[in-house]
Design a protein around this motif. Structure first.
Motif: not given
Length: 516
Positions: A54-55, A81, A86, A376, A379-380, A382
């Motif tokens: 997704t990133g 980051n 990711f 939301n 993003h990490d 995963n």
């Protein structure tokens, strides 16, 4: 000191195939990272990566490439980051062994002369550092290959910036290929993975890959310019252990006049570690009388195998855990009293890497449900939530020891929206929850199963409904912040009268007075 134990297996051994009542999701998942259209290369289907991650940002290279899969990359932002990962998440068949290969070709996408250095991770294990500088300087791509066990229904492959990373990490291609049960099966894959160091076909002058190797392992050429190369085609190899391609037995490295043969192989110095070594032999029965050759093998002067009989059926000699460091010398010597020429056809060396552990499955399931309930999520979020420890999910802290649990969750002021699922209560090792200053809504779930919970911060959100009576039954709860929500009803008496509890509930719509 006695050498590590060895096992010798010949081609007459019956090869066991992977069998199951449930078909695997895909036997071969080939992902062209950053591509916009699927492609077919050498009869193999390559797919887009958009369904697996997704990133990151898809980018096109502007330099010529030798392979279509190198023309695009997925790049991941370095800024803010560091130590965040990711992850590609791939559906797999639980209990199967997978060859995972990652390929990198920089192509100057970051505007720097040299490619970035970063880490790659499989599930909860830090696999290796990715450093493609030397290959890129020579105009070549770089690939890394490993063998890992699928311990769940998905496997994750992650890219992460480390302290040496100076620009955005990237990846060109990613492959997951299911392997037969018999391949490398002397390794306990529940405890370790294999990371490829070298794989060579001795005497060939070009790479051997699919379709010659059914799993598309890459056999690099070695010794093709050596005067001791000879052809060996009258062999009957078909089911030799580890299923090497029969093409590697078309050539061999040998010597003349029955003298010992010494190979500086692998051709690069190795860090001090424990290695899996497999050497492949097959004897051309027309090349010498007697129908077989008997040779002794040593590595760095330590006996590896004595009196090995090489026949046209082929033989593999391998060691599970052989210590190596620095340059390596493999010596092949005719057995005592015999005047035959030693030979070798192929070899593989893997670094045996200890697995880094995995977050307890029930915690992973609960966090995945929480992630899905957020609109939301970070993003990490995963891959494995806790492992490797230096790359745990944002806001997550985990326990030490072999049973890895999530012990705190801190997502204060992360701009989160959504709700809290009932499965949140499965995170039973939690001692602290901080979710304040977001826009979370819905009702507060039942946290009574969180027996170790000491701190719960849900302030400055949009929660509705009543305060669960069960919160007052959590014996160790010392801090409960619920102010500035849309809560209604009565404040439970077992909270207002709970000794030692710091309770804050102002800014709601209760029917009774609220503590400050």
């Amino acid at each position: 000191m006695s050498p590590p134990s060895l096992i010798i297996l010949i081609s007459v051994f019956s090869i066991l195939s992977l069998s199951t009542s449930q078909p695997p999701p895909l036997r071969r998942t080939l992902i062209d990272c950053g591509a916009t259209v699927p492609s077919t290369i050498n009869g193999l289907q390559w797919i887009l990566d958009t369904g697996y991650i997704t990133g990151g940002t898809a980018k096109n290279l502007t330099v010529p490439v030798l392979n279509h899969t190198l023309s695009t990359v997925r790049s991941f932002p370095l800024q803010n980051n560091l130590r965040r990962k990711f992850c590609y998440v791939v559906n797999v068949f639980r209990g199967a062994k997978y060859m995972i290969r990652s390929t990198y070709f920089y192509g100057g996408i970051n505007g720097n002369d040299s490619p970035p250095v970063f880490d790659q991770i499989v599930d909860g294990t830090l696999w290796s550092v990715v450093n493609t500088t030397e290959d890129y300087r020579d105009g070549m791509s770089s690939y890394y290959e490993g063998v890992f066990l699928a311990q769940g229904k998905t496997m994750s492959f992650c890219i992460a910036a480390n302290s040496y990373t100076e620009s955005d990490p990237f990846i060109s291609a990613l492959e997951f290929v299911i392997l037969e049960n018999s391949l490398y099966n002397s390794t306990d894959f529940k405890q370790a993975g294999l990371s490829l160091v070298a794989r060579h076909s001795f005497g060939h002058n070009e790479r051997i890959r699919y379709p010659d190797d059914q799993f598309d392992r890459v056999w690099e050429p070695f010794g093709a310019n050596d005067s001791t190369v000879s052809s060996s085609k009258n062999v009957s190899v078909s089911t030799i252990w580890n299923l090497p391609p029969t093409k590697i037995f078309e050539t061999e490295l040998t010597t003349s006049r029955s003298s010992p043969q010494e190979l500086n192989w692998p051709p690069v110095p190795l860090p001090n570690s424990t290695y899996y070594i497999a050497l492949y032999f097959a004897h051309d029965h027309n090349s010498s009388p007697g129908g077989s050759r008997i040779i002794d093998i040593s590595i760095n002067g330590v006996p590896y195998y004595k009196n090995m009989t090489v026949t046209p059926a082929g033989v593999v000699v391998f060691a599970n855990k052989w210590p190596l460091g620095g340059l390596t010398k493999v010596a092949l010597t005719p057995a005592t009293g015999l005047s035959i020429d030693p030979l070798i056809n192929g070899g593989e060396v893997f670094d045996v890497i200890a697995l880094g552990g995995r977050t307890l499955t029930r915690d992973v399931i609960a966090l995945e449900a929480l992630k899905s309930s957020f609109q939301n999520a970070p993003h990490d979020w995963n891959g494995d939530p806790c492992m490797p420890r230096q790359f745990s999910w944002t806001g997550i802290a985990c326990s030490e020891g072999p049973r890895i649990r999530v012990v705190t969750l801190n997502l204060t002021s992360m701009g989160l929206s959504g709700s809290l699922p009932l499965s949140f209560s499965r995170l039973t090792a939690l001692t602290g929850i901080w979710l304040g200053n977001n826009t979370l809504s819905g009702s507060i779930p039942d946290f009574s199963s969180l027996k170790m919970l000491e701190t719960l911060h849900l302030e400055d959100n949009q929660f509705t409904g009543e305060i669960p009576l069960s919160l007052g039954n959590i014996k160790g709860l010392r801090e409960l912040f619920l102010q500035n929500n849309n809560l209604t009803g009565q404040i439970p008496n077992n909270l207002t009268g709970k000794p030692g509890l710091n309770l804050r509930t102002s800014g709601n719509q209760f029917l009774s007075p609220s503590p400050s």
